[in-house]
Design a protein around this motif. Structure first.
Motif, short mmCIF file in Angstrom:
data_model
loop_
_atom_site.label_atom_id
_atom_site.label_comp_id
_atom_site.label_asym_id
_atom_site.label_seq_id
_atom_site.Cartn_x
_atom_site.Cartn_y
_atom_site.Cartn_z
N ALA A 29 36.68 33.86 32.74
CA ALA A 29 36.72 34.13 34.01
C ALA A 29 35.67 33.02 34.82
O ALA A 29 34.64 32.64 34.10
CB ALA A 29 36.05 35.45 34.34
N PHE A 64 33.87 38.56 42.89
CA PHE A 64 34.50 39.50 43.54
C PHE A 64 35.22 40.64 42.83
O PHE A 64 35.34 41.63 43.36
CB PHE A 64 35.75 38.43 44.29
CG PHE A 64 35.29 37.72 45.33
CD1 PHE A 64 35.15 38.29 46.69
CD2 PHE A 64 35.15 36.52 45.20
CE1 PHE A 64 34.86 37.69 47.60
CE2 PHE A 64 34.86 35.57 46.06
CZ PHE A 64 34.78 36.13 47.64
N ARG A 65 35.29 40.49 41.38
CA ARG A 65 35.94 41.47 40.69
C ARG A 65 34.87 42.23 39.68
O ARG A 65 34.95 43.25 39.42
CB ARG A 65 36.76 40.69 39.85
CG ARG A 65 38.09 40.14 40.56
CD ARG A 65 38.85 40.98 41.28
NE ARG A 65 39.45 42.17 40.71
CZ ARG A 65 40.66 42.18 40.13
NH1 ARG A 65 41.13 40.97 40.08
NH2 ARG A 65 41.14 43.02 39.16
N ILE A 66 33.54 41.82 39.79
CA ILE A 66 32.56 42.48 38.92
C ILE A 66 31.47 42.84 39.84
O ILE A 66 30.91 43.92 39.80
CB ILE A 66 32.07 41.69 37.61
CG1 ILE A 66 33.32 41.35 37.02
CG2 ILE A 66 30.93 42.35 36.97
CD1 ILE A 66 33.04 40.58 35.52
N THR A 121 28.54 39.54 32.50
CA THR A 121 28.80 38.09 33.00
C THR A 121 29.16 37.33 31.86
O THR A 121 30.10 36.59 31.74
CB THR A 121 27.30 37.49 33.82
OG1 THR A 121 27.27 38.29 34.86
CG2 THR A 121 27.82 35.91 34.29
N PRO A 131 32.39 44.78 43.20
CA PRO A 131 32.33 46.25 43.47
C PRO A 131 31.36 47.25 42.95
O PRO A 131 30.92 48.28 43.24
CB PRO A 131 33.42 46.36 42.51
CG PRO A 131 34.22 45.04 42.54
CD PRO A 131 33.12 44.19 42.73
N TYR A 152 35.76 34.73 40.35
CA TYR A 152 36.23 36.14 39.74
C TYR A 152 35.27 37.07 39.35
O TYR A 152 35.10 38.25 39.68
CB TYR A 152 37.06 35.71 38.45
CG TYR A 152 37.86 36.85 37.88
CD1 TYR A 152 39.09 37.32 38.25
CD2 TYR A 152 36.98 37.69 36.88
CE1 TYR A 152 39.55 38.44 37.70
CE2 TYR A 152 37.71 38.76 36.47
CZ TYR A 152 38.88 38.96 36.61
OH TYR A 152 39.61 40.27 36.08
N ILE A 153 33.95 36.45 38.84
CA ILE A 153 33.00 37.47 38.37
C ILE A 153 32.41 37.99 39.64
O ILE A 153 31.95 39.07 39.91
CB ILE A 153 31.92 36.62 37.70
CG1 ILE A 153 32.45 36.14 36.42
CG2 ILE A 153 30.77 37.61 37.54
CD1 ILE A 153 31.58 35.21 35.40
N ALA A 185 32.52 38.30 30.49
CA ALA A 185 33.79 37.77 31.65
C ALA A 185 33.87 36.20 31.39
O ALA A 185 34.97 35.84 31.32
CB ALA A 185 33.40 37.90 33.04
N TYR A 232 24.59 36.51 44.93
CA TYR A 232 25.22 36.51 43.61
C TYR A 232 24.65 35.30 42.99
O TYR A 232 24.31 35.21 41.85
CB TYR A 232 26.90 36.45 43.80
CG TYR A 232 27.31 35.98 42.40
CD1 TYR A 232 27.47 36.70 41.36
CD2 TYR A 232 27.93 34.79 42.25
CE1 TYR A 232 28.04 36.21 39.87
CE2 TYR A 232 28.47 34.29 41.24
CZ TYR A 232 28.59 35.14 40.03
OH TYR A 232 28.95 34.27 39.05
#
Length: 291
Positions: free
Chosen positions: A175, A182-184, A167, A187, A179-180, A170, A94
């Motif tokens: 964010a 793990f949550r975007i 991104t 997944p 957060y970006i 967010a 990431y």
């Protein structure tokens, strides 16, 4: 219409035959593991044994070996090491895929160099012992924990396919990077993360090198190393019987033990693979494409 049906029918028959042929080696290994050692010496490997024997499994499962303890060690090491390695690789991927990161290409070159040049065994051993890993459970996890650069670039290339507008949206909503990620990104990157999970899992499960270099305590032997030692001891005894007149006529199940070892060690991977199969090819193909 009839031509299409004939073509599809031919494909089904052909794929079925190929699948059956592919299962023959595994079936042969299973049959040899249950064959009497004398029959193996007389007739070689046979798909249908002339005489069944479970001496190999009795030796491995009920002999004076800490097999079940080694099984638990391997399971703990594989689950822990794989989870942490995937987390580190995902976060690094990431980071290198983020457009706002300065010098990200320079960092990528730094990781790429480690794929080309290797410092060797002596520095690896000195660092491992200097960290106090010898004769600890961490000795089976930490030396292999740092992510594989190949897996890193798979994840990075996959995450670069994700639109940067997600991104930006967010960040406008407040964010942060955690957060970006793990949550975007995680997944959406599930296929490639499942792919490297399989890579790391197989590597940890089959690893015996860390044990032979850093572990002397039998209570910490992983499954692969324990079975490796057992096969080595059987081979040594056979060599002594062949070169010295020991007055022992017993036939040790060396070949059947090797095959039984393969059956016992491959089991967890065979059970684990189907759960990741649907992600494997997609993650590997997409992650290997570079824009």
């Amino acid at each position: 219409m009839t031509a299409n049906r004939l073509f599809n029918g031919f494909n089904y028959v052909f794929i079925t035959l190929v699948s059956l042929v592919c299962t023959l080696p595994m079936l042969l290994i299973l049959m040899v593991s249950m064959t009497d050692e004398k029959m193996i010496q007389l007739h070689g490997y046979q798909l249908i044994p002339k005489q069944f024997s479970f001496d190999a499994y009795n030796l491995l499962l009920f002999g004076n070996t800490p097999l079940y303890q080694s099984y638990m060690i391997s399971i703990i090491v594989t689950l822990t090491g794989t989870a942490v390695a995937v987390l580190i690789t995902g976060l690094a991927g990431y980071t290198l895929s983020s457009n706002h990161l300065k010098y990200r290409n320079h960092l990528a070159v730094f990781f790429f160099i480690t794929m080309v040049f290797n410092t060797g065994l002596v520095p690896w051993y000195m660092i491992s012992t200097g960290l106090g890993l010898r004769n600890t459970l961490l000795a089976l996890i930490v030396p292999s924990l740092l992510f594989n650069p190949f897996n890193l670039f798979l994840v990075r290339n996959y995450m670069k396919q994700i639109p940067y507008s997600l991104t930006e949206a967010a960040r406008i909503d407040g964010a942060n990077d955690a957060y970006i990620a793990f949550r975007i990104f995680f997944p959406l990157s599930l296929p490639v993360l499942a792919t490297i999970t399989l890579f790391y899992g197989i590597a940890y499960w089959n690893n015996w090198f860390n044990a032979i270099m850093l572990v002397d305590r039998e209570s910490l032997y992983p499954l692969q190393y324990l079975l490796f030692r057992l096969n080595s001891e059987i081979s040594m005894i056979q060599s002594m019987q062949a070169t010295m007149d020991l007055g022992v006529n017993a036939v040790l199940p060396s070949e059947s033990v090797k095959m039984a070892t393969a059956i016992l060690t491959i089991g967890p991977i065979v059970l684990f693979y189907p759960f990741l199969q649907k992600y494997f090819i997609k993650g590997l193909l997409i992650g290997s494409v570079k824009e």
